[in-house]
Design a protein around this motif. Structure first.
Motif, PDB file in Angstrom:
ATOM      1  N   ILE A 129      78.769  19.226   7.711  1.00  0.00           N
ATOM      2  CA  ILE A 129      79.410  18.099   7.234  1.00  0.00           C
ATOM      3  C   ILE A 129      78.876  17.864   5.816  1.00  0.00           C
ATOM      4  O   ILE A 129      77.605  17.528   5.822  1.00  0.00           O
ATOM      5  CB  ILE A 129      79.469  17.137   8.224  1.00  0.00           C
ATOM      6  CG1 ILE A 129      80.537  17.354   9.560  1.00  0.00           C
ATOM      7  CG2 ILE A 129      80.206  15.791   7.410  1.00  0.00           C
ATOM      8  CD1 ILE A 129      80.445  16.294  10.425  1.00  0.00           C
ATOM      9  N   VAL A 130      79.714  17.529   4.826  1.00  0.00           N
ATOM     10  CA  VAL A 130      79.275  17.008   3.605  1.00  0.00           C
ATOM     11  C   VAL A 130      79.894  15.735   3.523  1.00  0.00           C
ATOM     12  O   VAL A 130      81.243  15.476   3.496  1.00  0.00           O
ATOM     13  CB  VAL A 130      79.659  17.855   2.307  1.00  0.00           C
ATOM     14  CG1 VAL A 130      79.196  17.255   1.316  1.00  0.00           C
ATOM     15  CG2 VAL A 130      79.069  19.357   2.595  1.00  0.00           C
ATOM     16  N   ALA A 131      79.285  14.399   3.264  1.00  0.00           N
ATOM     17  CA  ALA A 131      79.813  13.216   3.200  1.00  0.00           C
ATOM     18  C   ALA A 131      79.445  12.398   1.961  1.00  0.00           C
ATOM     19  O   ALA A 131      78.362  12.591   1.514  1.00  0.00           O
ATOM     20  CB  ALA A 131      79.139  12.406   4.284  1.00  0.00           C
ATOM     21  N   VAL A 146      72.979   0.716   8.817  1.00  0.00           N
ATOM     22  CA  VAL A 146      72.957   1.166  10.369  1.00  0.00           C
ATOM     23  C   VAL A 146      74.372   1.573  11.017  1.00  0.00           C
ATOM     24  O   VAL A 146      74.457   2.520  11.715  1.00  0.00           O
ATOM     25  CB  VAL A 146      72.048  -0.188  11.080  1.00  0.00           C
ATOM     26  CG1 VAL A 146      73.338  -1.305  11.140  1.00  0.00           C
ATOM     27  CG2 VAL A 146      71.927   0.243  12.603  1.00  0.00           C
ATOM     28  N   GLN A 147      75.328   0.905  10.574  1.00  0.00           N
ATOM     29  CA  GLN A 147      76.759   1.441  10.814  1.00  0.00           C
ATOM     30  C   GLN A 147      76.855   2.791  10.545  1.00  0.00           C
ATOM     31  O   GLN A 147      77.686   3.417  11.311  1.00  0.00           O
ATOM     32  CB  GLN A 147      77.635   0.517  10.503  1.00  0.00           C
ATOM     33  CG  GLN A 147      77.659  -0.985  10.870  1.00  0.00           C
ATOM     34  CD  GLN A 147      76.644  -1.983   9.854  1.00  0.00           C
ATOM     35  OE1 GLN A 147      76.346  -1.343   8.911  1.00  0.00           O
ATOM     36  NE2 GLN A 147      76.691  -2.974   9.975  1.00  0.00           N
ATOM     37  N   HIS A 148      76.560   3.359   9.431  1.00  0.00           N
ATOM     38  CA  HIS A 148      76.784   4.686   8.982  1.00  0.00           C
ATOM     39  C   HIS A 148      75.743   5.518   9.957  1.00  0.00           C
ATOM     40  O   HIS A 148      76.299   6.526  10.476  1.00  0.00           O
ATOM     41  CB  HIS A 148      76.525   4.865   7.882  1.00  0.00           C
ATOM     42  CG  HIS A 148      76.952   6.285   7.301  1.00  0.00           C
ATOM     43  ND1 HIS A 148      78.489   6.790   7.187  1.00  0.00           N
ATOM     44  CD2 HIS A 148      76.281   7.384   6.997  1.00  0.00           C
ATOM     45  CE1 HIS A 148      78.511   8.025   6.546  1.00  0.00           C
ATOM     46  NE2 HIS A 148      77.021   8.577   6.845  1.00  0.00           N
ATOM     47  N   ARG A 149      74.642   5.219  10.044  1.00  0.00           N
ATOM     48  CA  ARG A 149      73.725   6.214  10.711  1.00  0.00           C
ATOM     49  C   ARG A 149      74.163   6.240  12.370  1.00  0.00           C
ATOM     50  O   ARG A 149      73.726   7.332  12.894  1.00  0.00           O
ATOM     51  CB  ARG A 149      72.263   5.489  10.692  1.00  0.00           C
ATOM     52  CG  ARG A 149      71.592   5.639   9.146  1.00  0.00           C
ATOM     53  CD  ARG A 149      70.757   4.687   8.762  1.00  0.00           C
ATOM     54  NE  ARG A 149      69.487   4.559   9.495  1.00  0.00           N
ATOM     55  CZ  ARG A 149      68.306   4.099   9.137  1.00  0.00           C
ATOM     56  NH1 ARG A 149      68.300   3.562   7.919  1.00  0.00           N
ATOM     57  NH2 ARG A 149      67.269   3.902  10.037  1.00  0.00           N
ATOM     58  N   GLU A 197      90.454   8.840   8.516  1.00  0.00           N
ATOM     59  CA  GLU A 197      90.147   9.843   9.478  1.00  0.00           C
ATOM     60  C   GLU A 197      88.750  10.727   9.159  1.00  0.00           C
ATOM     61  O   GLU A 197      88.110  11.293  10.046  1.00  0.00           O
ATOM     62  CB  GLU A 197      91.010  10.737  10.048  1.00  0.00           C
ATOM     63  CG  GLU A 197      91.612  11.756   9.061  1.00  0.00           C
ATOM     64  CD  GLU A 197      92.982  12.483   9.475  1.00  0.00           C
ATOM     65  OE1 GLU A 197      93.121  12.747  10.505  1.00  0.00           O
ATOM     66  OE2 GLU A 197      93.799  12.495   8.439  1.00  0.00           O
ATOM     67  N   HIS A 198      88.430  10.448   7.979  1.00  0.00           N
ATOM     68  CA  HIS A 198      87.011  11.168   7.531  1.00  0.00           C
ATOM     69  C   HIS A 198      85.691  10.301   7.710  1.00  0.00           C
ATOM     70  O   HIS A 198      84.887  10.845   7.272  1.00  0.00           O
ATOM     71  CB  HIS A 198      87.211  11.411   5.886  1.00  0.00           C
ATOM     72  CG  HIS A 198      88.074  12.555   5.795  1.00  0.00           C
ATOM     73  ND1 HIS A 198      87.955  13.894   5.711  1.00  0.00           N
ATOM     74  CD2 HIS A 198      89.555  12.703   5.362  1.00  0.00           C
ATOM     75  CE1 HIS A 198      88.949  14.603   5.375  1.00  0.00           C
ATOM     76  NE2 HIS A 198      89.732  13.827   5.182  1.00  0.00           N
ATOM     77  N   GLN A 199      86.013   9.082   8.188  1.00  0.00           N
ATOM     78  CA  GLN A 199      85.163   7.923   8.078  1.00  0.00           C
ATOM     79  C   GLN A 199      83.920   8.379   9.579  1.00  0.00           C
ATOM     80  O   GLN A 199      84.496   8.574  10.352  1.00  0.00           O
ATOM     81  CB  GLN A 199      85.522   6.731   8.321  1.00  0.00           C
ATOM     82  CG  GLN A 199      84.092   5.592   8.286  1.00  0.00           C
ATOM     83  CD  GLN A 199      84.808   4.087   8.477  1.00  0.00           C
ATOM     84  OE1 GLN A 199      85.954   3.931   7.905  1.00  0.00           O
ATOM     85  NE2 GLN A 199      84.307   3.308   9.281  1.00  0.00           N
ATOM     86  N   VAL A 200      82.872   8.544   9.035  1.00  0.00           N
ATOM     87  CA  VAL A 200      81.642   8.538  10.050  1.00  0.00           C
ATOM     88  C   VAL A 200      80.914   7.189  10.324  1.00  0.00           C
ATOM     89  O   VAL A 200      80.904   6.619   9.240  1.00  0.00           O
ATOM     90  CB  VAL A 200      80.738   9.709   9.396  1.00  0.00           C
ATOM     91  CG1 VAL A 200      79.313   9.609  10.378  1.00  0.00           C
ATOM     92  CG2 VAL A 200      81.256  11.049   9.682  1.00  0.00           C
ATOM     93  N   GLY A 201      80.888   6.906  11.526  1.00  0.00           N
ATOM     94  CA  GLY A 201      79.890   5.609  11.742  1.00  0.00           C
ATOM     95  C   GLY A 201      80.331   5.059  12.976  1.00  0.00           C
ATOM     96  O   GLY A 201      81.215   5.240  13.804  1.00  0.00           O
ATOM     97  N   ALA A 214      83.384  14.219   4.967  1.00  0.00           N
ATOM     98  CA  ALA A 214      83.383  13.090   5.764  1.00  0.00           C
ATOM     99  C   ALA A 214      83.222  11.934   4.685  1.00  0.00           C
ATOM    100  O   ALA A 214      82.750  12.394   3.422  1.00  0.00           O
ATOM    101  CB  ALA A 214      82.187  13.101   6.788  1.00  0.00           C
ATOM    102  N   ALA A 215      82.922  10.757   4.962  1.00  0.00           N
ATOM    103  CA  ALA A 215      82.656   9.673   4.224  1.00  0.00           C
ATOM    104  C   ALA A 215      82.047   8.553   4.779  1.00  0.00           C
ATOM    105  O   ALA A 215      82.134   8.371   6.163  1.00  0.00           O
ATOM    106  CB  ALA A 215      84.181   9.048   3.422  1.00  0.00           C
ATOM    107  N   SER A 216      81.454   7.504   4.018  1.00  0.00           N
ATOM    108  CA  SER A 216      80.932   6.224   4.537  1.00  0.00           C
ATOM    109  C   SER A 216      82.300   5.128   4.488  1.00  0.00           C
ATOM    110  O   SER A 216      83.418   5.528   4.069  1.00  0.00           O
ATOM    111  CB  SER A 216      80.060   5.637   3.768  1.00  0.00           C
ATOM    112  OG  SER A 216      80.532   5.486   2.434  1.00  0.00           O
ATOM    113  N   ARG A 217      82.227   4.156   5.273  1.00  0.00           N
ATOM    114  CA  ARG A 217      83.355   3.405   5.159  1.00  0.00           C
ATOM    115  C   ARG A 217      83.577   2.376   3.691  1.00  0.00           C
ATOM    116  O   ARG A 217      84.728   2.327   3.405  1.00  0.00           O
ATOM    117  CB  ARG A 217      83.093   1.898   6.292  1.00  0.00           C
ATOM    118  CG  ARG A 217      84.271   1.233   6.346  1.00  0.00           C
ATOM    119  CD  ARG A 217      84.112   0.431   7.502  1.00  0.00           C
ATOM    120  NE  ARG A 217      84.127  -1.071   7.082  1.00  0.00           N
ATOM    121  CZ  ARG A 217      83.954  -2.052   8.422  1.00  0.00           C
ATOM    122  NH1 ARG A 217      84.101  -1.545   9.333  1.00  0.00           N
ATOM    123  NH2 ARG A 217      84.121  -3.301   7.883  1.00  0.00           N
TER     124      ARG A 217
END
Ligand code: FAD
Length: 338
Positions: free
Chosen positions: A221-223, A287-290, A263-267, A249-252
């Motif tokens: 995954i590349v975010a 922390v929410q992303h991690r 739909e690409h958001q991780v966390g 993927a992406a952060s919020r």
């Protein structure tokens, strides 16, 4: 089921397939029930679903309650709540787990409020432990663990008195165990009794939008985060993902800025992923992303700030401008002389 403490899992399914989140919860329920020396029960509602009971048993259920009725497809709040609440009142499970999906988030509060039970949404961990309160010791409660107050604390929430102890969990947060086809269990048929008002809502049409990316199943995954700077520049993330054969993927913050769809958001409020390689580009590491990616086998972080929190969990740390680092990586991976 006898007097033993039961851990129940509400089973979601679509097109004859049990949702991953329900199988993940069965794995977790098995672990909790073994700790409690109790049993696991699955709650399977729908029409033409009886054959899924065996799959639930292979994934850890000792008992499957099957309510098979034409009024139970597609999902509607009131008929499902009627069946689930009646069963919970009759059998009094100790713990009840649901996926933090649109269906689980709709159904869980209905059951909780009808049974005067507590409910913790979006748990990131579930454990069994004791609690001391006002001089009393409550043994073997469900620790419902999740980030709270904007991620500033990790809260352990307990529900000492009113049971079932209820929690929802997002897909991918719990590990999915391998099925054991040699397991056997009991199937109990439930005859739903609806009241007229339960069936008031009629579904006249449904349309399902299929996901365009598979973050959960991706091994690379590349975010990109807010540091990518713009939707146009997010092309860099797509380019690197293409060269590495991975998903984007992406952060919020990147999603909120419109660089890429949700739909690409991780966390915590996106997808939880466990790839072999996670490349975090211009992501600070909140922390929410991690919470959604710290189980990745290898993490490469690219950030211009040497003190960015993402570096605390990264295995490879690249301090620099992603606009220079990513093209250099792509060139190196493509074998360019530059
Ligand atoms: P920022 O924090 O703004 O970080 C950008 C980073 O890019 C910085 O570290 C900066 O140094 C770096 N940078 C800037 N320019 C460059 C450059 N040219 N080259 C290299 N690096 C550069 N967040 C999630 O991601 N997923 C969630 O599911 C999620 N759920 C949340 C739930 C709740 C209840 C709350 C309160 C928050 C949630 N958040 C979530 C938001 C989270 O707290 C952070 O705000 C968010 O993760 C920040 O995203 P970011 O790292 O992309 O942005």
């Amino acid at each position: 089921m006898g007097e033993c403490r039961e851990v129940w899992v509400f089973i979601e399914h679509q097109d004859g397939r049990i949702a991953d989140v329900s199988l993940e919860l069965l794995t977790k329920a098995r672990e909790l029930a073994d700790r409690l020396q109790g049993a696991v029960a699955a709650l399977l509602l729908g029409h033409g679903v009886a054959e899924l009971a065996e799959i639930a048993i292979h994934h850890g259920a000792d008992v499957v309650f099957v309510a098979d009725h034409p009024e139970l497809t597609p999902y509607r709040t009131l008929p499902y709540a009627r069946v689930a609440i009646e069963l919970v009142r009759e059998y009094k499970p100790y713990i009840l787990l649901l996926g933090a999906t649109p269906v689980g988030r709709d159904l869980a509060p209905r059951i909780a409020s009808a049974c005067w039970a507590g409910l913790t949404a979006d748990c990131t961990a579930l454990q069994i432990g004791d609690v001391q309160r006002s001089g009393e010791t409550y043994t073997e409660l469900l620790y419902q663990i999740r980030p709270a107050f904007g991620g500033n604390v990790i809260a352990t929430i307990v529900n000492p008195e009113m049971h079932p102890q209820m929690a929802t969990v997002r897909e991918g947060v719990m590990q999915l165990g391998a099925p054991d086809p040699t397991r056997s269990g009991e199937v109990l048929t439930v005859e739903p009794q609806f009241e007229e008002g339960d069936l008031a809502l009629q579904v006249v049409d449904r349309s399902l939008r299929l996901p365009t990316c598979d973050l959960k199943g991706a091994s690379v995954i590349v975010a990109g985060g807010a540091g990518v700077g713009s939707k146009e520049n997010f092309g860099l993330i797509y380019d690197l993902a293409e060269v590495l054969g991975g998903e984007v993927a992406a952060s919020r913050a990147a999603v909120d800025a419109g660089f890429v769809s949700h739909e690409h958001q991780v966390g915590q409020t996106g997808t939880t992923v466990r790839p072999r390689l996670y490349v975090a580009c211009g992501i600070s590491g909140a922390v929410q992303h991690r919470a959604g990616m710290d189980q990745s086998s290898k993490i490469i972080a690219i950030n211009s700030d040497p003190n960015a929190p993402i570096f605390q969990i990264a295995h490879y740390k690249i301090v620099g401008d992603l606009n220079e680092v990513i093209p250099a990586m792509i060139d190196a991976l493509r074998g360019s002389p530059e």
